[in-house]
Write an enzyme that holds these catalytic residues in place. Sequence first.
Site, PDB file in Angstrom:
ATOM      1  NE  ARG A 247      -3.844   0.500   1.930  1.00 23.38           N
ATOM      2  CZ  ARG A 247      -5.070   0.520   2.447  1.00 23.38           C
ATOM      3  NH1 ARG A 247      -5.322   1.225   3.530  1.00 23.38           N
ATOM      4  NH2 ARG A 247      -6.055  -0.147   1.888  1.00 23.38           N
TER       5      ARG A 247
ATOM      6  CD  GLN B  14     -12.836  -1.985  -1.172  1.00 20.87           C
ATOM      7  OE1 GLN B  14     -12.090  -1.932  -0.212  1.00 20.87           O
ATOM      8  NE2 GLN B  14     -14.061  -2.475  -1.075  1.00 20.87           N
TER       9      GLN B  14
ATOM     10  NE  ARG C 266     -10.409  -5.581   0.269  1.00 16.43           N
ATOM     11  CZ  ARG C 266      -9.551  -4.619   0.625  1.00 16.43           C
ATOM     12  NH1 ARG C 266     -10.001  -3.457   1.050  1.00 16.43           N
ATOM     13  NH2 ARG C 266      -8.250  -4.805   0.527  1.00 16.43           N
TER      14      ARG C 266
ATOM     15  CG  HIS D  31      -8.144  -0.320  -3.064  1.00 13.87           C
ATOM     16  ND1 HIS D  31      -7.402  -1.439  -2.737  1.00 13.87           N
ATOM     17  CD2 HIS D  31      -8.753   0.064  -1.901  1.00 13.87           C
ATOM     18  CE1 HIS D  31      -7.550  -1.707  -1.451  1.00 13.87           C
ATOM     19  NE2 HIS D  31      -8.361  -0.814  -0.922  1.00 13.87           N
TER      20      HIS D  31
ATOM     21  CG  ASP E  31     -13.327   6.314  -1.417  1.00 11.88           C
ATOM     22  OD1 ASP E  31     -13.240   6.134  -0.187  1.00 11.88           O
ATOM     23  OD2 ASP E  31     -12.339   6.256  -2.187  1.00 11.88           O
TER      24      ASP E  31
ATOM     25  CB  CYS F  71     -13.967   1.056  -0.372  1.00 10.21           C
ATOM     26  SG  CYS F  71     -13.426   2.774  -0.171  1.00 10.21           S
TER      27      CYS F  71
HETATM   28  N1   CP Z   1     -11.214  -0.386   2.080  1.00 10.15           N
HETATM   29  C1   CP Z   1      -9.961  -0.417   2.579  1.00 10.15           C
HETATM   30  O1   CP Z   1      -8.968  -0.640   1.871  1.00 10.15           O
HETATM   31  O2   CP Z   1      -9.898  -0.197   3.927  1.00 10.15           O
HETATM   32  P1   CP Z   1      -8.583  -0.025   4.784  1.00 10.15           P
HETATM   33  O3   CP Z   1      -7.980   1.309   4.429  1.00 10.15           O
HETATM   34  O4   CP Z   1      -9.046  -0.076   6.204  1.00 10.15           O
HETATM   35  O5   CP Z   1      -7.632  -1.139   4.462  1.00 10.15           O
HETATM   36  N1  NVA Z   2      -9.852   6.615  -1.437  1.00  5.76           N
HETATM   37  C1  NVA Z   2      -9.529   6.143  -0.104  1.00  5.76           C
HETATM   38  C2  NVA Z   2      -9.717   4.675  -0.021  1.00  5.76           C
HETATM   39  C3  NVA Z   2      -9.426   4.055   1.303  1.00  5.76           C
HETATM   40  C4  NVA Z   2      -9.572   2.567   1.296  1.00  5.76           C
HETATM   41  C5  NVA Z   2      -8.094   6.530   0.221  1.00  5.76           C
HETATM   42  O1  NVA Z   2      -7.242   6.433  -0.667  1.00  5.76           O
HETATM   43  O2  NVA Z   2      -7.836   6.934   1.345  1.00  5.76           O
END
Ligand code: CP
Ligand code: NVA
Length: 307
Positions: A108, A138, A294, A135, A226, A266
């Site tokens: 990430r 997701q 997930r 993502h 989101d 998400c």
């Molecule tokens: N949806 C998602 O990726 O959540 P987190 O940021 O908690 O991993």
């Molecule tokens: N768009 C959000 C998604 C989190 C899972 C972010 O990048 O923070």
Amino acid sequence: MTFGSDQMNLLSISDLSPQEIGAILDRADDLKARRGDPSARSILAGKSLAAIFEKPSTRTRVSLEVAMTDLGGHTLYLGKNDLQLGRGETLPDTARVLSRFVHGIAARVYDHKTLEELGRHAAVPVINVLSDQEHPCQILADLMTVRERFGRLSGLKVAWIGDGNNVCNSTIIAAAMMGMEIVVASPPGYGPNRKILDHADRLGGGTVVVTDPVKAVSGADVVSTDTWVSMGDEDDAVRRVEAFRRYQVNADLLSHASDGAIVMHCLPAHRGQEITDEVMDGPKSAILDQSENRLHSAKAVLERFLV
Ligand code: CP
Ligand code: NVA
């Protein structure tokens, strides 16, 4: 902005073919039905996953760790201060060395280019678990949830309300690949990137981008949103909250969707901003199933890439 095309890594949802996405969803359904079956522990027995997190996570971290454990494997959680990367060791060296220890790297990251560089130098698969661009893990859980609710993907109308960011990008690309109609409603200046839209067009679908959320939601089967302030956008938070004010998924907006519509997010949600409590906790919400999925879809992804 680039899109990988090799079969080894999962950096974009389009690194998978529509057939492979279908197979992953089938396998995720199967593993969900088999939850707790001890024989599943042989699937990833002896496999290790390095999970690098430059940003916080609840669902992604926990789903990866539990998925690996349930399938008999092991995860190493590597936060941003746990690796020598933080002291200047290069990404190529990190990728090469981790490849000698583990069977896959999940990462990430803030900048998608970090994933591409890891992918170029790793000898094991690299899985994107959120970048500024996409993502993919997701969207696999999202597709699984939509299929559970409607029994199909093709022909459904998806309305994306809000930020044209990473999760939106993967939704646009997946919709094009899986034969879903998608209309994105974002405030001017916050819509999806042209390169994502062009990529989706090449993969099959014409995404419609509008500024009117009612227009996007009209007749929609799936209404997805989101946060307005993604990780990394905090400096722009005040301006964003103001710009997105009209883009809240609330009961009024939802009244324009189809009768059987579901709502997706998400997570994490900012209740009272992009979504109301009433909608999030209401009968149309598929959000907790989406979150649970997930785990099941992560298992199918890990099996596909680590075995
Ligand atoms: N949806 C998602 O990726 O959540 P987190 O940021 O908690 O991993
Ligand atoms: N768009 C959000 C998604 C989190 C899972 C972010 O990048 O923070």
